[in-house]
Structures are given as structure tokens and as C-alpha cells.
Motif scaffolding. Sequence first.
Motif, PDB file in Angstrom:
ATOM      1  N   ARG A 159       0.834  -1.206   0.000  1.00  0.00           N
ATOM      2  CA  ARG A 159       0.000   0.000   0.000  1.00  0.00           C
ATOM      3  C   ARG A 159       0.870   1.259   0.000  1.00  0.00           C
ATOM      4  N   MET A 160       1.955   1.250   0.723  1.00  0.00           N
ATOM      5  CA  MET A 160       2.832   2.422   0.816  1.00  0.00           C
ATOM      6  C   MET A 160       3.561   2.699  -0.489  1.00  0.00           C
ATOM      7  N   SER A 161       3.736   1.714  -1.344  1.00  0.00           N
ATOM      8  CA  SER A 161       4.438   1.930  -2.604  1.00  0.00           C
ATOM      9  C   SER A 161       3.540   2.556  -3.666  1.00  0.00           C
ATOM     10  N   GLY A 162       2.247   2.654  -3.411  1.00  0.00           N
ATOM     11  CA  GLY A 162       1.325   3.262  -4.369  1.00  0.00           C
ATOM     12  C   GLY A 162       1.507   4.780  -4.431  1.00  0.00           C
ATOM     13  N   ASP A 163       1.094   5.356  -5.560  1.00  0.00           N
ATOM     14  CA  ASP A 163       1.247   6.799  -5.760  1.00  0.00           C
ATOM     15  C   ASP A 163       0.337   7.615  -4.859  1.00  0.00           C
ATOM     16  N   ASP A 164      -0.716   7.027  -4.344  1.00  0.00           N
ATOM     17  CA  ASP A 164      -1.682   7.772  -3.537  1.00  0.00           C
ATOM     18  C   ASP A 164      -1.375   7.736  -2.041  1.00  0.00           C
ATOM     19  N   TRP A 165      -0.256   7.156  -1.651  1.00  0.00           N
ATOM     20  CA  TRP A 165       0.071   7.053  -0.223  1.00  0.00           C
ATOM     21  C   TRP A 165       0.593   8.400   0.295  1.00  0.00           C
ATOM     22  N   PHE A 187       9.572   7.104   4.830  1.00  0.00           N
ATOM     23  CA  PHE A 187       9.209   8.278   4.040  1.00  0.00           C
ATOM     24  C   PHE A 187       9.252   8.011   2.539  1.00  0.00           C
ATOM     25  N   ASP A 188       9.622   6.777   2.107  1.00  0.00           N
ATOM     26  CA  ASP A 188       9.528   6.418   0.689  1.00  0.00           C
ATOM     27  C   ASP A 188       9.630   4.898   0.553  1.00  0.00           C
ATOM     28  N   VAL A 189       8.859   4.322  -0.397  1.00  0.00           N
ATOM     29  CA  VAL A 189       8.883   2.883  -0.676  1.00  0.00           C
ATOM     30  C   VAL A 189       8.891   2.713  -2.188  1.00  0.00           C
ATOM     31  N   GLU A 190       9.829   1.901  -2.705  1.00  0.00           N
ATOM     32  CA  GLU A 190       9.916   1.587  -4.130  1.00  0.00           C
ATOM     33  C   GLU A 190       9.854   0.076  -4.294  1.00  0.00           C
ATOM     34  N   VAL A 191       9.143  -0.359  -5.326  1.00  0.00           N
ATOM     35  CA  VAL A 191       9.008  -1.791  -5.621  1.00  0.00           C
ATOM     36  C   VAL A 191      10.245  -2.262  -6.366  1.00  0.00           C
ATOM     37  N   GLY A 220      10.782  -7.610  -3.973  1.00  0.00           N
ATOM     38  CA  GLY A 220      11.043  -6.987  -2.683  1.00  0.00           C
ATOM     39  C   GLY A 220      10.700  -5.499  -2.736  1.00  0.00           C
ATOM     40  N   TYR A 221      10.979  -4.848  -1.639  1.00  0.00           N
ATOM     41  CA  TYR A 221      10.692  -3.406  -1.549  1.00  0.00           C
ATOM     42  C   TYR A 221      11.938  -2.697  -1.020  1.00  0.00           C
ATOM     43  N   LEU A 222      12.196  -1.557  -1.596  1.00  0.00           N
ATOM     44  CA  LEU A 222      13.271  -0.695  -1.097  1.00  0.00           C
ATOM     45  C   LEU A 222      12.608   0.355  -0.229  1.00  0.00           C
ATOM     46  N   VAL A 223      12.958   0.367   1.039  1.00  0.00           N
ATOM     47  CA  VAL A 223      12.296   1.231   2.006  1.00  0.00           C
ATOM     48  C   VAL A 223      13.302   2.272   2.508  1.00  0.00           C
TER      49      VAL A 223
END
Length: 185
Positions: A3-9, A28-32, A41-44
Motif C-alpha cells: 500500500r505504501m508503494s502506491g502513488d496515492d500514499w 518516508f519512501d517505498v519503491e518496488v 522486494g521493496y526498497l524502504v
Amino acid sequence: LRRMSGDDWDFSSYPDKTNVDAYANRIFDVEVIGEAASPRGYLVASFRPVELDAALMEAHTGLIDRQQLLVKVLSGTLVLSGLAGLFLLIWTSRRISRLSAAMRDFTDGDLDRRLREGGTDEIDDLVRHFNHMASRIQEMVESLRQKELFQRQLIANVSHDLRTPLASIQGNVEALRLRFDRLDV
């Protein structure tokens, strides 16, 4: 994280409202990584919570208090300096206006106009010079008036002294003209 990786977060919101220091609240940022449908995975990106030391906070509070006091003192000094400058400007302006008015009156014919002397600054020097100049001009005008009066009296006396013999000569000439036919040669 999906959910955090979406543009609307909205990263300014707190996902875990019960614990402000929770890890989820520090992101403060999440990339798929990989495909969005099947991420590998996710880059947080997150920040480490700030650990506050009570003694350090107290020292900073004291420093802030001293800075606020310094700002108040400097602001007060600035205001007082401005008021003092304004007072000096008004005071000097009034003195120059008085000198200007005295000069205007003097040039309009008030030769008795003088200013009170005192002090040792440049404006007082101008006042002294003005008073000295006015006295000298008044003395010169008085001297010219006396010379003019003397000239008038001299001309009146000379014309009177000349009229008397001329009148006598004129009377004799007229008498001679009237009696010219009867005079013995």
C-alpha cells in the motif's frame, strides 16, 4: 509496504497511530523491486528515531532562552537608538529652522533680529557668525544713514548760503535794469 508503494500514499500520515515512534511511521519512501504485480522486494527509506537526552534538551532550552533575551535586548536597543536619532533629527531641524527664519526676517528688513548664542557645535558657530554679520551690517546702515543726513544738511546749508548772495545780486540786477535808463554814466 504494498500500500505504501502506491502513488496515492501520504507519507505525512501515521499508519500506526498508537505508537508515534513505530517503524511504519518512520518510512518516508517505498519503491518496488521487480514487477509491481509480483514484487521481488521493496526498497524502504526511513529515518532513525531521534533520541533525546534530558540534559541536552535542558541545555538547548537555556540557550534558546538566552537567544530570546539577546533578541529582546537588541530589539530594545534598536528601538531606543531609532528614537534617539529621531529626537536628534527633530532638535537639529528646529535649530536650523530658527536660524533660517532669523535670516529671512533680517533680509526682509528687521535689522535688529538676533539669535541667542550658546553651545559649541557647527549650528552655534553659524548663529554667532549670523549675529556678528547682522551687527556689522546694522552698523554700516546706521553709518550710511548718518552720512546721508550730513549730506542733506550740507546741501541745505550750502543752498541757503548761496541763495542769500544770489538773491541780493538778483535784486541789484533787477534794480539796475529798472533804473538803467535813469542812471548817470
